[in-house]
Design a protein around this motif. Sequence first.
Motif, PDB file in Angstrom:
ATOM      1  N   ILE A 272      -8.842 -37.013  31.501  1.00 44.19           N
ATOM      2  CA  ILE A 272      -9.844 -35.948  31.682  1.00 44.19           C
ATOM      3  C   ILE A 272     -11.254 -36.466  31.353  1.00 44.19           C
ATOM      4  CG2 ILE A 272      -8.215 -34.054  31.345  1.00 44.19           C
ATOM      5  CD1 ILE A 272      -9.339 -33.637  28.568  1.00 44.19           C
ATOM      6  N   LYS A 273     -11.328 -37.507  30.518  1.00 47.90           N
ATOM      7  CA  LYS A 273     -12.638 -38.143  30.267  1.00 47.90           C
ATOM      8  C   LYS A 273     -13.127 -38.822  31.547  1.00 47.90           C
ATOM      9  CE  LYS A 273     -14.943 -41.358  27.077  1.00 47.90           C
ATOM     10  NZ  LYS A 273     -15.773 -40.431  26.314  1.00 47.90           N
ATOM     11  N   ALA A 274     -12.194 -39.437  32.282  1.00 46.43           N
ATOM     12  CA  ALA A 274     -12.546 -40.064  33.558  1.00 46.43           C
ATOM     13  C   ALA A 274     -13.040 -39.015  34.545  1.00 46.43           C
ATOM     14  CB  ALA A 274     -11.338 -40.798  34.129  1.00 46.43           C
ATOM     15  N   GLN A 275     -12.335 -37.873  34.607  1.00 48.21           N
ATOM     16  CA  GLN A 275     -12.752 -36.795  35.500  1.00 48.21           C
ATOM     17  C   GLN A 275     -14.134 -36.256  35.112  1.00 48.21           C
ATOM     18  OE1 GLN A 275      -9.128 -34.369  34.912  1.00 48.21           O
ATOM     19  NE2 GLN A 275      -8.847 -34.460  37.131  1.00 48.21           N
ATOM     20  N   HIS A 276     -14.377 -36.145  33.816  1.00 45.31           N
ATOM     21  CA  HIS A 276     -15.675 -35.681  33.320  1.00 45.31           C
ATOM     22  C   HIS A 276     -16.804 -36.615  33.755  1.00 45.31           C
ATOM     23  CE1 HIS A 276     -18.956 -34.854  30.547  1.00 45.31           C
ATOM     24  NE2 HIS A 276     -18.803 -36.046  30.012  1.00 45.31           N
ATOM     25  N   ASN A 277     -16.585 -37.904  33.627  1.00 40.96           N
ATOM     26  CA  ASN A 277     -17.619 -38.862  34.014  1.00 40.96           C
ATOM     27  C   ASN A 277     -17.863 -38.858  35.514  1.00 40.96           C
ATOM     28  OD1 ASN A 277     -18.749 -40.879  31.770  1.00 40.96           O
ATOM     29  ND2 ASN A 277     -16.708 -40.207  31.159  1.00 40.96           N
ATOM     30  N   LEU A 278     -16.810 -38.668  36.298  1.00 46.57           N
ATOM     31  CA  LEU A 278     -16.978 -38.572  37.747  1.00 46.57           C
ATOM     32  C   LEU A 278     -17.799 -37.330  38.109  1.00 46.57           C
ATOM     33  CD1 LEU A 278     -16.386 -39.609  40.590  1.00 46.57           C
ATOM     34  CD2 LEU A 278     -14.212 -38.349  40.523  1.00 46.57           C
ATOM     35  N   LEU A 279     -17.530 -36.222  37.433  1.00 41.67           N
ATOM     36  CA  LEU A 279     -18.312 -35.000  37.651  1.00 41.67           C
ATOM     37  C   LEU A 279     -19.787 -35.218  37.299  1.00 41.67           C
ATOM     38  CD1 LEU A 279     -15.783 -32.359  36.333  1.00 41.67           C
ATOM     39  CD2 LEU A 279     -17.015 -32.144  38.499  1.00 41.67           C
ATOM     40  N   THR A 280     -20.022 -35.931  36.204  1.00 43.10           N
ATOM     41  CA  THR A 280     -21.400 -36.233  35.802  1.00 43.10           C
ATOM     42  C   THR A 280     -22.099 -37.081  36.859  1.00 43.10           C
ATOM     43  OG1 THR A 280     -20.722 -36.169  33.471  1.00 43.10           O
ATOM     44  CG2 THR A 280     -22.838 -37.208  33.958  1.00 43.10           C
ATOM     45  N   HIS A 282     -21.422 -37.116  40.111  1.00 44.12           N
ATOM     46  CA  HIS A 282     -21.729 -36.239  41.247  1.00 44.12           C
ATOM     47  C   HIS A 282     -22.930 -35.342  40.937  1.00 44.12           C
ATOM     48  CE1 HIS A 282     -18.366 -37.610  43.466  1.00 44.12           C
ATOM     49  NE2 HIS A 282     -17.436 -36.950  42.826  1.00 44.12           N
ATOM     50  N   PHE A 283     -23.045 -34.930  39.678  1.00 44.93           N
ATOM     51  CA  PHE A 283     -24.156 -34.085  39.262  1.00 44.93           C
ATOM     52  C   PHE A 283     -25.489 -34.826  39.417  1.00 44.93           C
ATOM     53  CE2 PHE A 283     -26.987 -32.773  35.682  1.00 44.93           C
ATOM     54  CZ  PHE A 283     -27.268 -31.480  36.115  1.00 44.93           C
ATOM     55  N   TYR A 284     -25.550 -36.059  38.942  1.00 38.92           N
ATOM     56  CA  TYR A 284     -26.806 -36.811  38.981  1.00 38.92           C
ATOM     57  C   TYR A 284     -27.142 -37.335  40.377  1.00 38.92           C
ATOM     58  CZ  TYR A 284     -27.533 -36.613  33.960  1.00 38.92           C
ATOM     59  OH  TYR A 284     -27.769 -36.170  32.679  1.00 38.92           O
ATOM     60  N   THR A 285     -26.137 -37.456  41.239  1.00 34.47           N
ATOM     61  CA  THR A 285     -26.421 -37.848  42.627  1.00 34.47           C
ATOM     62  C   THR A 285     -26.554 -36.621  43.529  1.00 34.47           C
ATOM     63  OG1 THR A 285     -24.023 -38.156  42.976  1.00 34.47           O
ATOM     64  CG2 THR A 285     -25.326 -40.130  42.477  1.00 34.47           C
ATOM     65  N   SER A 286     -26.483 -35.419  42.917  1.00 33.17           N
ATOM     66  CA  SER A 286     -26.627 -34.138  43.636  1.00 33.17           C
ATOM     67  C   SER A 286     -25.641 -34.013  44.792  1.00 33.17           C
ATOM     68  CB  SER A 286     -28.062 -33.976  44.165  1.00 33.17           C
ATOM     69  OG  SER A 286     -28.979 -33.943  43.098  1.00 33.17           O
ATOM     70  N   ASN A 287     -24.436 -34.558  44.585  1.00 33.06           N
ATOM     71  CA  ASN A 287     -23.395 -34.468  45.622  1.00 33.06           C
ATOM     72  C   ASN A 287     -22.551 -33.226  45.338  1.00 33.06           C
ATOM     73  OD1 ASN A 287     -21.357 -34.886  47.522  1.00 33.06           O
ATOM     74  ND2 ASN A 287     -21.484 -37.112  47.284  1.00 33.06           N
ATOM     75  N   PHE A 288     -23.039 -32.075  45.797  1.00 31.92           N
ATOM     76  CA  PHE A 288     -22.460 -30.798  45.398  1.00 31.92           C
ATOM     77  C   PHE A 288     -21.038 -30.603  45.907  1.00 31.92           C
ATOM     78  CE2 PHE A 288     -21.888 -26.136  45.856  1.00 31.92           C
ATOM     79  CZ  PHE A 288     -21.933 -25.817  44.504  1.00 31.92           C
ATOM     80  N   GLU A 289     -20.766 -30.990  47.138  1.00 34.11           N
ATOM     81  CA  GLU A 289     -19.431 -30.771  47.710  1.00 34.11           C
ATOM     82  C   GLU A 289     -18.377 -31.572  46.939  1.00 34.11           C
ATOM     83  OE1 GLU A 289     -18.623 -28.443  49.871  1.00 34.11           O
ATOM     84  OE2 GLU A 289     -20.737 -27.892  49.790  1.00 34.11           O
ATOM     85  N   TYR A 322     -16.600 -26.936  30.276  1.00 36.96           N
ATOM     86  CA  TYR A 322     -17.795 -26.095  30.140  1.00 36.96           C
ATOM     87  C   TYR A 322     -19.069 -26.860  30.496  1.00 36.96           C
ATOM     88  CZ  TYR A 322     -15.492 -21.955  28.329  1.00 36.96           C
ATOM     89  OH  TYR A 322     -14.732 -20.822  28.225  1.00 36.96           O
ATOM     90  N   THR A 323     -19.096 -28.150  30.223  1.00 39.24           N
ATOM     91  CA  THR A 323     -20.240 -28.970  30.637  1.00 39.24           C
ATOM     92  C   THR A 323     -20.377 -28.952  32.156  1.00 39.24           C
ATOM     93  OG1 THR A 323     -20.019 -30.434  28.713  1.00 39.24           O
ATOM     94  CG2 THR A 323     -21.236 -31.299  30.609  1.00 39.24           C
ATOM     95  N   ALA A 324     -19.239 -29.115  32.840  1.00 43.51           N
ATOM     96  CA  ALA A 324     -19.259 -29.115  34.309  1.00 43.51           C
ATOM     97  C   ALA A 324     -19.665 -27.756  34.864  1.00 43.51           C
ATOM     98  CB  ALA A 324     -17.882 -29.516  34.842  1.00 43.51           C
ATOM     99  N   LYS A 325     -19.182 -26.682  34.229  1.00 42.13           N
ATOM    100  CA  LYS A 325     -19.525 -25.337  34.701  1.00 42.13           C
ATOM    101  C   LYS A 325     -21.029 -25.077  34.585  1.00 42.13           C
ATOM    102  CE  LYS A 325     -15.127 -22.916  33.964  1.00 42.13           C
ATOM    103  NZ  LYS A 325     -14.432 -21.866  33.173  1.00 42.13           N
ATOM    104  N   ILE A 326     -21.620 -25.482  33.453  1.00 42.08           N
ATOM    105  CA  ILE A 326     -23.063 -25.313  33.289  1.00 42.08           C
ATOM    106  C   ILE A 326     -23.814 -26.161  34.310  1.00 42.08           C
ATOM    107  CG2 ILE A 326     -25.033 -25.711  31.757  1.00 42.08           C
ATOM    108  CD1 ILE A 326     -23.282 -25.052  29.395  1.00 42.08           C
ATOM    109  N   ASN A 327     -23.354 -27.399  34.513  1.00 43.32           N
ATOM    110  CA  ASN A 327     -24.017 -28.282  35.468  1.00 43.32           C
ATOM    111  C   ASN A 327     -23.994 -27.704  36.886  1.00 43.32           C
ATOM    112  OD1 ASN A 327     -24.752 -30.133  33.545  1.00 43.32           O
ATOM    113  ND2 ASN A 327     -23.084 -31.564  33.965  1.00 43.32           N
ATOM    114  N   ARG A 328     -22.935 -26.966  37.192  1.00 46.73           N
ATOM    115  CA  ARG A 328     -22.876 -26.339  38.521  1.00 46.73           C
ATOM    116  C   ARG A 328     -24.015 -25.316  38.685  1.00 46.73           C
ATOM    117  NH1 ARG A 328     -17.748 -23.888  41.926  1.00 46.73           N
ATOM    118  NH2 ARG A 328     -19.018 -23.046  43.629  1.00 46.73           N
ATOM    119  N   TYR A 329     -24.269 -24.527  37.653  1.00 38.86           N
ATOM    120  CA  TYR A 329     -25.384 -23.567  37.710  1.00 38.86           C
ATOM    121  C   TYR A 329     -26.722 -24.286  37.846  1.00 38.86           C
ATOM    122  CZ  TYR A 329     -21.976 -20.079  36.163  1.00 38.86           C
ATOM    123  OH  TYR A 329     -20.883 -19.251  36.070  1.00 38.86           O
ATOM    124  N   PHE A 330     -26.834 -25.452  37.185  1.00 34.66           N
ATOM    125  CA  PHE A 330     -28.062 -26.236  37.304  1.00 34.66           C
ATOM    126  C   PHE A 330     -28.256 -26.735  38.742  1.00 34.66           C
ATOM    127  CE2 PHE A 330     -28.243 -27.761  32.576  1.00 34.66           C
ATOM    128  CZ  PHE A 330     -28.543 -26.464  32.197  1.00 34.66           C
TER     129      PHE A 330
END
Length: 517
Positions: A272-280, A282-289, A322-330
């Motif tokens: 799940i740490k790996a999944q978290h970093n992948l989400l991060t 995508h967040f910084y590259t603005s790859n929403f899909e 919860y970090t990913a959920k907040i990042n989605r709103y951002f």
Amino acid sequence: MPNSHSDALFILIKTLTKAEKRNFQLAFNKNNTKEDVLFIQLFNTLDKMKDYDEELILKKVTAIKKQQLSNVKAHLYKHLLSSLRQLYKQKDPLIDLREQLDHARVLYNKGLYNQSLKILGKAKVMALEQEEVMLGYEIVEFEKLIESRHITRSLENRAEALSAESRQIEQQLTNISRLSTLSLRMYGLYLKLGHARNERDGEMVKSFFESQLPQRPQTDMSFYEKVYLFQASSWYYYILQDFVMYYRYTQKWVDLFKQYPSLQQTDMDLYIKAQHNLLTAHFYTSNFEKFKTALCELEAFILANQENFHENTRTSAFVYLYTAKINRYFLEGTFSQGLAMVPELETEINNHTLKIDQHRVLVFYYKIACLYFGSGDNNKAIIYLNKIINLKIGNLRADIQCFARILHLIAHYELENYSLVEYLIKSVYHFISKHKDLGLVMEEIMKFLRKYIYANPKALRNAFVDLKDRLVQISQDPYERRSFLYLDIISWLESKIEMIPVQEVIHRKFVNKEKRI
């Protein structure tokens, strides 16, 4: 006197689930000896306490004398750990594997060498299947000990086979140790430094990272060698703000677990740490899909496996989800919608207070403050920014501490607390200078606030346009871009120029797929 934050037994009891408490009480109620009853009384007393209090314990459990308390507590602590070990043996294969080694040791001490070797052989297969190289090495060394001291009449060429196994595992262990140390040091560097602030930081990070990389080809690496290599590389590119390369290595990290699906179960924390970093990434590259897809995968994994989570995994799952959920709103610019989850998030932070580290709390407070700021509620933003400013955490994430103070100034400016802004500018400047973190973006913002606090609306609008133009120019410097990762100052300036809410500007960019700095 020990308190609730330092007494190990009290903290352990407070982290127990209902099932764990019930299992412990059932184990002790079987015998009902005088000593067992004493342990249960002490356990129940500590369980009901909100804060650790030795005087209250002695009043509640009169059978325990003051001079006995330390000894009784130590025994209770040991029994609790034994109870938890038995309970989690079925859930954690490593606990069962280590028990097999204990059994092999007992048989060896009784002179039953072949029976000991048989158990060790099965345990070795299980250890290597689960990529537990350290445990596999321990087993091989035990097999070598038995074969070298006793005539076992085992298979021919046994000595050569064991020696070859030992050399291979030894090489893997050396590489795993080196790569795990590199990964840890890169993470420690990030916690201290944040993103590279200038070319000097970048060269220092690059020089250190490249000097520590092993020469072993990736194709010859075991699972954990690759994991630590991908982890270290992810941190390296993250610090340098090379988010495309950061994405590549976090994707490799996740894909590696898909190649070894059984390890998704045996090392859930790392998965799940790996999944978290992948989400991060995508967040910084603005790859929403791709962000949405990865978030669905994380939620599905947590939902399907949460019954088997340990407390560590449960806490990590909470933080990452919860970090990913907040990042989605951002990403979407839907800050007002994100506020609905704040009470739930605060409850969860309190529920995990004994297990969540200050770094995570700091990041959550900053993200919550940004949600309120983005939605236009500057008073609430200031409340959470004050929590960061008042945290006693030394140099931990000095970057966030600096940007929290900048956002704090802007929020007060928005509330037209001009005299307070004027007063705070000096202390904020001093704090940022002390941490050597005064980049050009921060400098421009502080110069603007100092100069235009009392400006008339017409002059102010032109000043906002000028500041935006300067910051867009500054953003071309790769080391200055980090400022825009913490605070979308350009969108805020556009909102002031257009006289519309900042979340409206960000949401418009999201809908139109406009590039954000």
